[in-house]
Design a protein around this motif. Structure first.
Motif, short mmCIF file in Angstrom:
data_model
loop_
_atom_site.label_atom_id
_atom_site.label_comp_id
_atom_site.label_asym_id
_atom_site.label_seq_id
_atom_site.Cartn_x
_atom_site.Cartn_y
_atom_site.Cartn_z
N LEU A 164 0.83 -1.18 -0.06
CA LEU A 164 -0.28 0.00 -0.12
C LEU A 164 0.70 1.10 0.03
CD1 LEU A 164 -2.74 -1.06 2.72
CD2 LEU A 164 -2.88 -1.11 0.25
N THR A 165 0.54 2.17 -0.96
CA THR A 165 1.48 3.28 -0.95
C THR A 165 0.51 4.53 -0.38
OG1 THR A 165 0.72 3.87 -3.13
CG2 THR A 165 2.71 2.62 -2.90
N LYS A 166 1.20 5.27 0.68
CA LYS A 166 0.43 6.18 1.32
C LYS A 166 0.73 7.55 0.47
CE LYS A 166 0.26 8.50 5.61
NZ LYS A 166 0.81 8.68 6.86
N ALA A 167 -0.26 8.34 0.14
CA ALA A 167 -0.21 9.59 -0.68
C ALA A 167 0.69 10.49 0.23
CB ALA A 167 -1.49 10.16 -0.67
N PRO A 168 1.55 11.22 -0.43
CA PRO A 168 2.50 12.15 -0.01
C PRO A 168 1.88 13.10 0.82
CG PRO A 168 2.45 12.62 -2.39
CD PRO A 168 1.40 11.29 -1.86
N ALA A 169 2.50 13.69 1.94
CA ALA A 169 1.90 14.81 2.95
C ALA A 169 1.78 16.02 1.97
CB ALA A 169 2.41 14.83 4.22
N VAL A 170 0.74 16.89 2.24
CA VAL A 170 0.70 18.23 1.73
C VAL A 170 1.61 19.12 2.66
CG1 VAL A 170 -0.37 20.26 1.52
CG2 VAL A 170 -1.50 18.00 0.97
N THR A 171 2.92 19.73 2.26
CA THR A 171 3.74 20.48 2.83
C THR A 171 3.55 22.10 2.25
OG1 THR A 171 5.36 20.43 0.85
CG2 THR A 171 5.27 18.46 2.50
N ALA A 172 4.33 22.69 3.00
CA ALA A 172 4.29 24.23 2.91
C ALA A 172 4.77 24.27 1.45
CB ALA A 172 5.29 25.01 3.68
N ASP A 173 5.56 23.67 0.78
CA ASP A 173 5.92 23.72 -0.58
C ASP A 173 4.80 23.53 -1.50
OD1 ASP A 173 8.58 24.55 0.00
OD2 ASP A 173 9.41 22.50 -0.09
N THR A 174 3.92 22.47 -1.12
CA THR A 174 3.01 22.24 -1.80
C THR A 174 1.95 23.61 -2.01
OG1 THR A 174 3.00 20.04 -1.04
CG2 THR A 174 0.89 20.77 -2.16
N LEU A 175 1.79 23.99 -0.93
CA LEU A 175 0.90 25.31 -0.97
C LEU A 175 1.60 26.57 -1.62
CD1 LEU A 175 -0.65 25.43 2.81
CD2 LEU A 175 -1.77 24.16 0.74
N ALA A 176 2.87 26.37 -1.66
CA ALA A 176 3.49 27.44 -2.59
C ALA A 176 3.18 27.18 -3.93
CB ALA A 176 4.94 27.46 -2.00
N ALA A 177 3.34 26.10 -4.34
CA ALA A 177 3.04 25.64 -5.66
C ALA A 177 1.56 25.66 -6.15
CB ALA A 177 3.36 24.26 -5.99
N PHE A 178 0.96 25.64 -5.26
CA PHE A 178 -0.61 25.96 -5.27
C PHE A 178 -0.72 27.36 -5.76
CE2 PHE A 178 -4.97 26.61 -3.49
CZ PHE A 178 -5.73 25.44 -4.35
N SER A 179 -0.12 28.17 -4.90
CA SER A 179 -0.32 29.57 -5.10
C SER A 179 0.50 30.22 -6.25
CB SER A 179 0.52 30.28 -3.84
OG SER A 179 0.42 31.78 -4.10
N ASP A 180 1.54 29.54 -6.60
CA ASP A 180 2.09 29.81 -8.04
C ASP A 180 1.09 29.61 -9.06
OD1 ASP A 180 4.49 30.33 -6.87
OD2 ASP A 180 5.48 28.60 -7.22
#
Length: 134
Positions: A5-21
């Protein structure tokens, strides 16, 4: 045979920065790749206690695209992003010129809830300021 079973990667501050971009590129397709199928977006304005609510990828994408049409130069700058477990915060300064010609510059933030490595809920909050001449 053992199933891995592979666990989805956790959302990080970098993820939110990419979302903002992606917001700053006005790229609704990229934004939706960060969000769950049943995502919820509560806009900063609206007649309900939570603002205007959009549910599901199609409705949320349409709401984001409406922001880009209403504020063709919309920009979320000075981003700061934080994650604590299944929740996160993005702080920003929104600037833009409304299609009717007035300008806005206001601090705001998004409160997020995450599920399976994606954004499940995005709640937007922005300071209310008088309209400014363009």
């Amino acid at each position: 045979m053992t199933e891995t079973l592979t666990k989805a990667p956790a959302v990080t501050a970098d993820t939110l920065a990419a979302f903002s971009d992606a917001f700053n590129r006005h790229d609704a397709d990229a934004l939706m790749r960060f969000m769950t199928e049943d995502c919820i977006f509560d806009a900063a304005g609206g007649s309900e206690i939570h603002g205007a609510r959009f549910t599901g990828r199609a409705a949320v994408k349409a709401a984001f695209e409406a922001v880009f049409r209403t504020f063709p130069d919309a920009h979320w700058g000075h981003g700061r992003h934080y994650v604590a477990g299944g929740r996160g915060v993005s702080e920003w300064v929104f600037t833009g010129t409304h299609a009717e010609g007035w300008r806005i510059e206001a601090e705001g933030c998004d409160l997020f809830e995450f599920r399976d490595g994606l954004i499940a809920v995005k709640r937007a909050f922005r300071k209310e300021r008088p309209k400014q001449a363009a």
